[in-house]
Scaffold this motif. Structure first.
Motif, PDB file in Angstrom:
ATOM      1  N   THR A   1      -9.346 -32.838  33.903  1.00 32.43           N
ATOM      2  CA  THR A   1     -10.175 -31.929  34.701  1.00 32.43           C
ATOM      3  C   THR A   1     -10.611 -30.699  33.920  1.00 32.43           C
ATOM      4  OG1 THR A   1      -8.237 -30.739  35.547  1.00 32.43           O
ATOM      5  CG2 THR A   1      -8.990 -32.667  36.803  1.00 32.43           C
ATOM      6  N   GLY A   2     -10.158 -30.577  32.679  1.00 31.45           N
ATOM      7  CA  GLY A   2     -10.528 -29.417  31.874  1.00 31.45           C
ATOM      8  C   GLY A   2      -9.744 -28.168  32.220  1.00 31.45           C
ATOM      9  N   LEU A   3      -8.688 -28.314  33.010  1.00 25.50           N
ATOM     10  CA  LEU A   3      -7.893 -27.159  33.433  1.00 25.50           C
ATOM     11  C   LEU A   3      -7.032 -26.642  32.281  1.00 25.50           C
ATOM     12  CD1 LEU A   3      -6.953 -25.409  35.893  1.00 25.50           C
ATOM     13  CD2 LEU A   3      -5.081 -27.047  36.143  1.00 25.50           C
ATOM     14  N   LYS A   4      -7.033 -25.347  32.076  1.00 20.36           N
ATOM     15  CA  LYS A   4      -6.209 -24.726  31.051  1.00 20.36           C
ATOM     16  C   LYS A   4      -4.767 -24.601  31.548  1.00 20.36           C
ATOM     17  CE  LYS A   4      -5.683 -20.506  28.301  1.00 20.36           C
ATOM     18  NZ  LYS A   4      -6.195 -19.126  28.056  1.00 20.36           N
ATOM     19  N   LYS A   5      -3.830 -25.114  30.774  1.00 23.82           N
ATOM     20  CA  LYS A   5      -2.414 -25.043  31.143  1.00 23.82           C
ATOM     21  C   LYS A   5      -1.873 -23.644  30.875  1.00 23.82           C
ATOM     22  CE  LYS A   5      -2.011 -29.833  29.593  1.00 23.82           C
ATOM     23  NZ  LYS A   5      -1.404 -30.741  28.585  1.00 23.82           N
ATOM     24  N   GLU A   6      -1.062 -23.159  31.796  1.00 23.97           N
ATOM     25  CA  GLU A   6      -0.471 -21.838  31.644  1.00 23.97           C
ATOM     26  C   GLU A   6       0.997 -21.878  32.046  1.00 23.97           C
ATOM     27  OE1 GLU A   6      -2.755 -19.059  33.884  1.00 23.97           O
ATOM     28  OE2 GLU A   6      -4.645 -19.535  32.880  1.00 23.97           O
ATOM     29  N   PRO A   7       1.876 -21.185  31.303  1.00 26.83           N
ATOM     30  CA  PRO A   7       3.303 -21.170  31.634  1.00 26.83           C
ATOM     31  C   PRO A   7       3.569 -20.286  32.847  1.00 26.83           C
ATOM     32  CG  PRO A   7       2.866 -19.688  29.814  1.00 26.83           C
ATOM     33  CD  PRO A   7       1.571 -20.395  30.087  1.00 26.83           C
ATOM     34  N   VAL A   8       4.827 -20.207  33.245  1.00 25.55           N
ATOM     35  CA  VAL A   8       5.219 -19.347  34.366  1.00 25.55           C
ATOM     36  C   VAL A   8       4.832 -17.901  34.059  1.00 25.55           C
ATOM     37  CG1 VAL A   8       7.149 -18.484  35.725  1.00 25.55           C
ATOM     38  CG2 VAL A   8       7.120 -20.876  34.994  1.00 25.55           C
ATOM     39  N   MET A   9       4.199 -17.255  35.006  1.00 21.22           N
ATOM     40  CA  MET A   9       3.739 -15.884  34.807  1.00 21.22           C
ATOM     41  C   MET A   9       4.908 -14.915  34.650  1.00 21.22           C
ATOM     42  SD  MET A   9       0.561 -15.575  37.526  1.00 21.22           S
ATOM     43  CE  MET A   9       0.306 -13.822  37.100  1.00 21.22           C
ATOM     44  N   LYS A  10       4.638 -13.834  33.973  1.00 24.48           N
ATOM     45  CA  LYS A  10       5.621 -12.776  33.849  1.00 24.48           C
ATOM     46  C   LYS A  10       5.712 -12.010  35.165  1.00 24.48           C
ATOM     47  CE  LYS A  10       4.961 -12.129  28.874  1.00 24.48           C
ATOM     48  NZ  LYS A  10       4.568 -11.178  27.803  1.00 24.48           N
ATOM     49  N   LEU A  11       6.897 -11.500  35.451  1.00 16.80           N
ATOM     50  CA  LEU A  11       7.136 -10.801  36.716  1.00 16.80           C
ATOM     51  C   LEU A  11       6.176  -9.631  36.898  1.00 16.80           C
ATOM     52  CD1 LEU A  11       8.819 -10.375  39.276  1.00 16.80           C
ATOM     53  CD2 LEU A  11      10.422  -9.031  37.891  1.00 16.80           C
ATOM     54  N   ASP A  12       5.964  -8.841  35.845  1.00 20.31           N
ATOM     55  CA  ASP A  12       5.085  -7.681  35.964  1.00 20.31           C
ATOM     56  C   ASP A  12       3.667  -8.079  36.353  1.00 20.31           C
ATOM     57  OD1 ASP A  12       7.158  -6.004  35.334  1.00 20.31           O
ATOM     58  OD2 ASP A  12       6.561  -5.696  33.235  1.00 20.31           O
ATOM     59  N   ASP A  13       3.207  -9.223  35.841  1.00 21.53           N
ATOM     60  CA  ASP A  13       1.854  -9.680  36.168  1.00 21.53           C
ATOM     61  C   ASP A  13       1.758 -10.126  37.623  1.00 21.53           C
ATOM     62  OD1 ASP A  13       0.931  -9.188  33.587  1.00 21.53           O
ATOM     63  OD2 ASP A  13       1.427 -11.198  32.890  1.00 21.53           O
ATOM     64  N   VAL A  14       2.829 -10.740  38.133  1.00 20.18           N
ATOM     65  CA  VAL A  14       2.851 -11.146  39.541  1.00 20.18           C
ATOM     66  C   VAL A  14       2.852  -9.919  40.445  1.00 20.18           C
ATOM     67  CG1 VAL A  14       4.208 -12.308  41.327  1.00 20.18           C
ATOM     68  CG2 VAL A  14       3.997 -13.331  39.045  1.00 20.18           C
TER      69      VAL A  14
ATOM     70  N   ALA B   1      -2.561  -5.621  43.949  1.00 23.74           N
ATOM     71  CA  ALA B   1      -4.015  -5.717  44.112  1.00 23.74           C
ATOM     72  C   ALA B   1      -4.371  -6.411  45.423  1.00 23.74           C
ATOM     73  CB  ALA B   1      -4.629  -6.472  42.933  1.00 23.74           C
ATOM     74  N   ALA B   2      -3.596  -7.444  45.773  1.00 23.10           N
ATOM     75  CA  ALA B   2      -3.830  -8.154  47.024  1.00 23.10           C
ATOM     76  C   ALA B   2      -3.597  -7.233  48.224  1.00 23.10           C
ATOM     77  CB  ALA B   2      -2.912  -9.366  47.111  1.00 23.10           C
ATOM     78  N   LYS B   3      -2.527  -6.462  48.160  1.00 20.79           N
ATOM     79  CA  LYS B   3      -2.232  -5.519  49.249  1.00 20.79           C
ATOM     80  C   LYS B   3      -3.336  -4.487  49.388  1.00 20.79           C
ATOM     81  CE  LYS B   3       1.312  -2.291  50.884  1.00 20.79           C
ATOM     82  NZ  LYS B   3       2.663  -1.719  50.615  1.00 20.79           N
ATOM     83  N   ALA B   4      -3.808  -3.970  48.249  1.00 21.61           N
ATOM     84  CA  ALA B   4      -4.875  -2.974  48.283  1.00 21.61           C
ATOM     85  C   ALA B   4      -6.161  -3.540  48.876  1.00 21.61           C
ATOM     86  CB  ALA B   4      -5.131  -2.450  46.867  1.00 21.61           C
ATOM     87  N   ALA B   5      -6.366  -4.853  48.708  1.00 21.76           N
ATOM     88  CA  ALA B   5      -7.576  -5.505  49.236  1.00 21.76           C
ATOM     89  C   ALA B   5      -7.449  -5.865  50.708  1.00 21.76           C
ATOM     90  CB  ALA B   5      -7.885  -6.754  48.426  1.00 21.76           C
ATOM     91  N   GLY B   6      -6.259  -5.661  51.285  1.00 22.68           N
ATOM     92  CA  GLY B   6      -6.090  -5.912  52.713  1.00 22.68           C
ATOM     93  C   GLY B   6      -5.240  -7.107  53.070  1.00 22.68           C
ATOM     94  N   SER B   7      -4.684  -7.794  52.079  1.00 19.32           N
ATOM     95  CA  SER B   7      -3.819  -8.940  52.382  1.00 19.32           C
ATOM     96  C   SER B   7      -2.472  -8.458  52.904  1.00 19.32           C
ATOM     97  CB  SER B   7      -3.592  -9.798  51.130  1.00 19.32           C
ATOM     98  OG  SER B   7      -4.765 -10.496  50.778  1.00 19.32           O
TER      99      SER B   7
END
Length: 279
Positions: free
Chosen positions: A64-77, A83-89
């Motif tokens: 599918t052309g999807l780029k593989k990515e490892p588990v995200m770092k905690l700070d990035d999550v 950002a989600a909270k600031a947007a109203g989530s």
């Protein structure tokens, strides 16, 4: 009266006006009529899944052309959650592409869950198959059908659980090139709306989340989904690896319809066990 296939099919096939009336009645008895819960979904580990789900671009078996990515770092999550909270989530969901997590993965995800909860957001996670009760307890402590009948059978399974799911995401298939379902027939929009209505009638106190596939839905179709009982969406430009309905378009639609985003103070922070229905 218990829900059976015969009873559910009868409700599903009601004249549309009666179906909408019953769904709206169930909705208003359990939720504010004009409030939508806004959620954000983040892929915390992308691609290379060994499973072969025919709709999923993250399977290692499809090109599918999807780029593989490892588990995200905690700070990035945490940054994404803020950002989600600031947007109203008010809810932040995390998905990981694997058959099932290792104990080490569980420890990592649990830390993510705790940090997101500390922001005051609801949390949920889609992690594949948990291997034992210990993994499930660790997470708890951290805080596709082909026909209408298939989908209705799934709803019957859910409604007859000891406790119905607190939230039910309903997906409209995104036909990803390179997956076995890239040329699958589109579901009939009226059947999709009837499924939303039946879900609301059968499980009146559950959040019914209009999930994947909204990018290809018209405003009119989404409005009908809200009218018959959908009261939650995934908000943001990306849904795991797929494009999502643009946030600014959601804001415009909500304004047109007179809907408000659910506020954080209206929620009780918790991890919800979700059941997914894919259409």
């Amino acid at each position: 009266m218990a829900w059976t296939l015969s009873r559910a099919m009868q409700v599903f096939n009601l004249p549309m006006a009666e179906l909408v009336y019953q769904a709206q009645t169930a909705h208003r008895l359990n939720f504010p009529a004009n409030v939508i819960q806004v959620s954000t979904l983040l892929s915390v580990k992308t691609g290379s899944c060994p499973e072969n789900c025919s709709y999923c671009p993250q399977s290692a078996r499809y090109k599918t052309g999807l780029k593989k990515e490892p588990v995200m770092k905690l700070d990035d999550v945490i940054k994404a959650a803020k950002a989600a909270k600031a947007a109203g989530s008010t809810r932040f969901c995390m998905g990981a592409a694997w058959r099932g997590p290792t104990d080490r993965n569980i420890a990592t995800i649990s830390e993510m869950v705790r940090e997101v909860k500390n922001l005051g957001l609801e949390t949920c996670a889609t992690l594949g198959l948990l291997k034992d009760e210990k993994q499930a307890r660790t997470l708890k402590e951290a805080g596709m059908g082909e026909t209408n009948e298939d989908r209705i059978k799934m709803l019957i399974t859910l409604v007859n659980l000891p406790s119905p799911p607190e939230s039910i995401p309903i997906n409209k298939l995104i036909r990803i090139p390179g997956t076995p379902l890239e040329n699958a027939e589109e579901v009939d929009p009226i059947d999709f709306i009837r499924t939303i209505a039946l879900t609301r009638i059968m499980m009146p106190s559950s959040y019914v989340r209009l999930s994947a596939g909204r990018e290809n839905m018209s405003q009119e179709m989404q409005t009908l989904c809200f009218l018959v009982g959908a009261n939650s969406i995934f908000y943001g430009e990306k849904l795991l690896t797929a494009s999502n309905y643009a946030p600014e378009k959601d804001d415009i639609l909500f304004k047109k319809l007179g809907y408000q985003k659910q506020k954080l103070e209206e929620l009780q922070t918790n991890i919800h066990i979700q059941a997914k229905i894919a259409i």
